[in-house]
Design a protein around this motif. Structure first.
Motif, PDB file in Angstrom:
ATOM      1  N   LYS A  26       0.886  -1.208  -0.016  1.00 16.96           N
ATOM      2  CA  LYS A  26       0.075   0.094   0.032  1.00 16.96           C
ATOM      3  C   LYS A  26       1.081   1.279  -0.070  1.00 16.96           C
ATOM      4  CE  LYS A  26      -3.740  -2.331   2.320  1.00 16.96           C
ATOM      5  NZ  LYS A  26      -4.632  -2.441   3.505  1.00 16.96           N
ATOM      6  N   ASP A  27       1.909   1.261  -0.936  1.00 17.67           N
ATOM      7  CA  ASP A  27       2.796   2.320  -1.098  1.00 17.67           C
ATOM      8  C   ASP A  27       3.547   2.827  -0.076  1.00 17.67           C
ATOM      9  OD1 ASP A  27       1.560   2.580  -3.499  1.00 17.67           O
ATOM     10  OD2 ASP A  27       0.227   4.005  -2.761  1.00 17.67           O
ATOM     11  N   ARG A  28       3.926   1.893   0.958  1.00 17.34           N
ATOM     12  CA  ARG A  28       4.843   1.980   1.908  1.00 17.34           C
ATOM     13  C   ARG A  28       6.335   1.763   1.620  1.00 17.34           C
ATOM     14  NH1 ARG A  28       0.330   0.213   5.461  1.00 17.34           N
ATOM     15  NH2 ARG A  28       1.047  -2.077   5.382  1.00 17.34           N
ATOM     16  N   ILE A  29       6.529   0.953   0.817  1.00 17.37           N
ATOM     17  CA  ILE A  29       7.658   0.192   0.228  1.00 17.37           C
ATOM     18  C   ILE A  29       7.919   0.413  -1.346  1.00 17.37           C
ATOM     19  CG2 ILE A  29       9.160  -1.824   0.062  1.00 17.37           C
ATOM     20  CD1 ILE A  29       8.283  -1.088   2.795  1.00 17.37           C
ATOM     21  N   ASP A  30       9.042   1.181  -1.700  1.00 20.55           N
ATOM     22  CA  ASP A  30       9.341   1.235  -2.861  1.00 20.55           C
ATOM     23  C   ASP A  30      10.401   0.434  -3.649  1.00 20.55           C
ATOM     24  OD1 ASP A  30       7.332   3.403  -3.442  1.00 20.55           O
ATOM     25  OD2 ASP A  30       8.788   5.027  -2.871  1.00 20.55           O
ATOM     26  N   MET A  31      10.206  -0.088  -4.828  1.00 17.03           N
ATOM     27  CA  MET A  31      11.232  -0.377  -5.442  1.00 17.03           C
ATOM     28  C   MET A  31      11.573   0.327  -6.811  1.00 17.03           C
ATOM     29  SD  MET A  31      11.527  -4.355  -7.344  1.00 17.03           S
ATOM     30  CE  MET A  31      11.426  -5.225  -5.850  1.00 17.03           C
ATOM     31  N   LEU A  32      13.066   0.914  -6.742  1.00 19.33           N
ATOM     32  CA  LEU A  32      13.344   1.858  -7.504  1.00 19.33           C
ATOM     33  C   LEU A  32      14.566   1.221  -8.611  1.00 19.33           C
ATOM     34  CD1 LEU A  32      13.207   3.422  -4.545  1.00 19.33           C
ATOM     35  CD2 LEU A  32      12.952   5.350  -6.109  1.00 19.33           C
TER      36      LEU A  32
ATOM     37  N   ILE B  54      22.765  -0.633 -14.198  1.00 20.95           N
ATOM     38  CA  ILE B  54      21.320  -0.303 -13.829  1.00 20.95           C
ATOM     39  C   ILE B  54      21.031  -0.946 -12.615  1.00 20.95           C
ATOM     40  CG2 ILE B  54      18.976   0.046 -14.414  1.00 20.95           C
ATOM     41  CD1 ILE B  54      19.558   0.508 -17.157  1.00 20.95           C
ATOM     42  N   LEU B  55      20.750  -0.474 -11.430  1.00 23.50           N
ATOM     43  CA  LEU B  55      20.436  -1.095 -10.252  1.00 23.50           C
ATOM     44  C   LEU B  55      18.895  -0.888  -9.957  1.00 23.50           C
ATOM     45  CD1 LEU B  55      23.415   0.156  -7.894  1.00 23.50           C
ATOM     46  CD2 LEU B  55      23.383  -1.764  -9.504  1.00 23.50           C
ATOM     47  N   THR B  56      18.367  -2.076  -9.400  1.00 25.57           N
ATOM     48  CA  THR B  56      17.153  -1.898  -8.792  1.00 25.57           C
ATOM     49  C   THR B  56      17.138  -2.227  -7.215  1.00 25.57           C
ATOM     50  OG1 THR B  56      16.010  -2.769 -10.926  1.00 25.57           O
ATOM     51  CG2 THR B  56      14.897  -3.208  -8.824  1.00 25.57           C
ATOM     52  N   ILE B  57      16.698  -1.213  -6.577  1.00 19.07           N
ATOM     53  CA  ILE B  57      16.761  -1.290  -5.196  1.00 19.07           C
ATOM     54  C   ILE B  57      15.333  -1.350  -4.672  1.00 19.07           C
ATOM     55  CG2 ILE B  57      18.915   0.090  -4.851  1.00 19.07           C
ATOM     56  CD1 ILE B  57      17.286   2.358  -3.935  1.00 19.07           C
ATOM     57  N   ILE B  58      15.297  -2.015  -3.366  1.00 20.25           N
ATOM     58  CA  ILE B  58      13.998  -2.047  -2.366  1.00 20.25           C
ATOM     59  C   ILE B  58      14.199  -1.407  -1.117  1.00 20.25           C
ATOM     60  CG2 ILE B  58      14.082  -4.309  -1.708  1.00 20.25           C
ATOM     61  CD1 ILE B  58      11.146  -4.645  -2.112  1.00 20.25           C
ATOM     62  N   ALA B  59      13.421  -0.252  -0.845  1.00 18.03           N
ATOM     63  CA  ALA B  59      13.373   0.136   0.556  1.00 18.03           C
ATOM     64  C   ALA B  59      12.208   1.116   0.779  1.00 18.03           C
ATOM     65  CB  ALA B  59      14.651   1.256   0.565  1.00 18.03           C
ATOM     66  N   MET B  60      12.164   1.511   2.033  1.00 18.88           N
ATOM     67  CA  MET B  60      11.109   2.325   2.495  1.00 18.88           C
ATOM     68  C   MET B  60      11.407   3.819   1.949  1.00 18.88           C
ATOM     69  SD  MET B  60      10.123   1.128   6.329  1.00 18.88           S
ATOM     70  CE  MET B  60       8.519   1.972   6.533  1.00 18.88           C
ATOM     71  N   PRO B  61      10.506   4.587   1.437  1.00 17.79           N
ATOM     72  CA  PRO B  61      10.727   5.949   0.918  1.00 17.79           C
ATOM     73  C   PRO B  61      11.743   6.764   1.469  1.00 17.79           C
ATOM     74  CG  PRO B  61       8.549   5.628   0.732  1.00 17.79           C
ATOM     75  CD  PRO B  61       9.200   4.329   1.664  1.00 17.79           C
ATOM     76  N   ARG B  62      11.569   6.668   2.894  1.00 14.67           N
ATOM     77  CA  ARG B  62      12.788   7.521   3.482  1.00 14.67           C
ATOM     78  C   ARG B  62      14.185   7.139   3.454  1.00 14.67           C
ATOM     79  NH1 ARG B  62       9.775   5.242   7.827  1.00 14.67           N
ATOM     80  NH2 ARG B  62      11.188   4.020   9.101  1.00 14.67           N
ATOM     81  N   ASP B  63      14.170   5.651   3.382  1.00 13.83           N
ATOM     82  CA  ASP B  63      15.524   4.851   3.257  1.00 13.83           C
ATOM     83  C   ASP B  63      16.177   5.313   1.914  1.00 13.83           C
ATOM     84  OD1 ASP B  63      15.496   4.011   5.960  1.00 13.83           O
ATOM     85  OD2 ASP B  63      14.428   2.317   5.664  1.00 13.83           O
TER      86      ASP B  63
END
Length: 451
Positions: A148-154, A204-213
């Protein structure tokens, strides 16, 4: 599952392609006999020529035994009527309607509830949401969200002369607190990294984290995270309307260039606060007059892929800011990737992806449900979010003791709203959300991770 797809345009074709790959029994309906013939031949599905909102046509498609009906014709009204007729004659049938018109955009939830639809989807609005996220975090090539948008994969390209280049993931661990590097793309190859993997220039890296991290990580490595303050959009279609509305709400300055005078007048009335310029956005002189070089963001959003690609390449040459390209065709993904554009958004693929996610969730067990599904890297990687029920056989087993398939990464466990970057001694609990990244396509439930 037994699925009926009504409407075989680009969206319908993309949905059919993915559903048939996942061993569903698909029947397609369209008014164009040539399209039906081509689809039936290429995808080995049953094809019926006719109007999908006709009960007789639906009966011919064996509506009585259908598990799901997906209506994606060009007409919102036909899609809604088709779903209503399907539900009236098969109460157990899931119904999904594509609803694109801005007139219905504020009423989608009412329509869904009032007409007893399982799902409504608006491709242009979903694409606008994705573009808006990218303009708010311009360093990312792609952003997807979980829990629910709490975790981002960028997904982002390692900048030249970055502090990351030449260092292993173990060596940069102090920069990646509560953050995981899931995937590395290198020379068109996909790597699932480990601690000894060394980052190279051009990766090109794909990372997963909470938005603030994620924000803290990008700040440490000197990558821009400030949102775009002014954006130029070339093309004034529905996607541009939805996007401009979102940007204006977040106090972003918006300039839209549209060649059709009547459409410009509609946009002026619908988007107070935006600058609407009537002209040909493919003219270099006009782009200079509108100060492209001073824009923080540029979105190529015409109805022609080749025009959007050329505009984006021009913008990348004359601006160092965020450039986003809308692409309509679902084929030629490798060619488009080879152009090395910045960010690419495809409304039709987004639609197909969400519908396939719903189909998988509807067809799997109650022990672990597919909550979210993303196709990444031109469809070569899937990122899935599973919600674990107390009955799941994996609960309580340490990850180190599981026989997990090759090329499967447990990227995160979300527990009570917090992201856990899992290690071998971690174990799943009931109610956990588990994020899985894999090149093995087609997972329906969490147990699919096991070898």
């Amino acid at each position: 599952m037994q699925i009926i797809v009504v409407g075989c345009g680009k969206v319908g074709r993309s949905i059919i392609s993915q559903l048939t790959q996942e061993d569903n029994n698909v029947t397609v309906i369209d008014t164009n006999p040539t399209i039906i013939r081509n689809i039936s031949t290429n995808y080995d599905v049953m094809g019926i020529v006719g109007n999908g909102s006709s009960f007789n046509i639906l009966a011919k498609a064996d509506l009585a035994h259908a598990d799901m009906l997906i209506a994606v014709t060009e007409s919102d009204e036909v899609n809604l009527l088709t779903c209503v007729i399907a539900k009236l004659n098969n109460h157990q049938c899931h119904t999904i309607a594509r609803v694109r018109s801005p007139h219905y955009s504020d009423e989608r939830h009412y329509l869904q509830k009032g007409l007893n639809l399982s799902m409504t989807i608006n491709p242009e609005m979903e694409a606008a949401k994705e573009i808006s996220r990218l303009l708010n975090f311009p360093s990312a090539i792609e952003i997807v969200s979980f829990a629910k948008d709490r975790i981002d994969m960028l997904r982002f390209r390692v900048p030249p002369c970055s502090v990351l280049i030449g260092r292993s993931l173990k060596e940069i661990a102090h920069l990646t607190v509560n953050l995981l590097v899931c995937i590395i793309e290198r020379n068109s190859n996909i790597l699932v990294p480990n601690g000894d993997t060394v980052i190279q220039q051009g990766d090109i890296l794909t990372i997963i984290a909470m938005p603030r991290d994620a924000q803290a990580f990008f700040k440490k490595i000197g990558v821009r995270t400030n949102k775009c303050k002014n954006v130029m959009i070339v093309g004034g279609g529905q996607l541009s309307y939805y996007l401009a509305k979102m940007l204006l709400k977040s106090h972003t300055e918006v300039t839209i260039i549209e060649r059709d005078m009547a459409r410009c007048e509609e946009l002026v009335e619908a988007l107070p606060g935006a600058t609407i310029d009537c002209g040909d956005g493919t003219e270099e002189e006009l782009l200079r007059e509108e100060h492209l070089e001073s824009m923080d963001g540029f979105v190529a959003c015409t109805g022609m892929d080749e025009v959007n690609a050329i505009l984006s390449l021009y913008a990348l040459k004359h601006s160092s800011k965020k450039v986003i390209t809308k692409v309509n065709h679902v084929d030629f993904g490798d060619v488009i990737e080879g152009l090395q554009l910045d960010s690419i958004v495809n409304p039709k693929q987004l639609t197909a992806q969400q519908i396939v996610q719903y189909v998988r969730a509807a067809g799997n067990s109650m022990e672990s449900n597919v909550e979210t599904l993303y196709r990444l890297m031109n469809g070569r990687v899937e990122a899935l979010e599973f919600l674990l029920d107390s009955k799941s056989s994996l609960i309580g087993t340490k990850l180190a003791d599981m026989r997990i398939k090759k090329n499967v990464l447990i990227a995160g466990i979300v527990r009570e709203g917090k992201l856990i970057i899992p290690g071998g001694q971690d174990a799943f609990q009931a109610g956990d959300t588990v994020i899985v990244v894999t090149t093995n396509l087609g997972f329906h439930e969490i147990e699919n991770i096991l070898a």
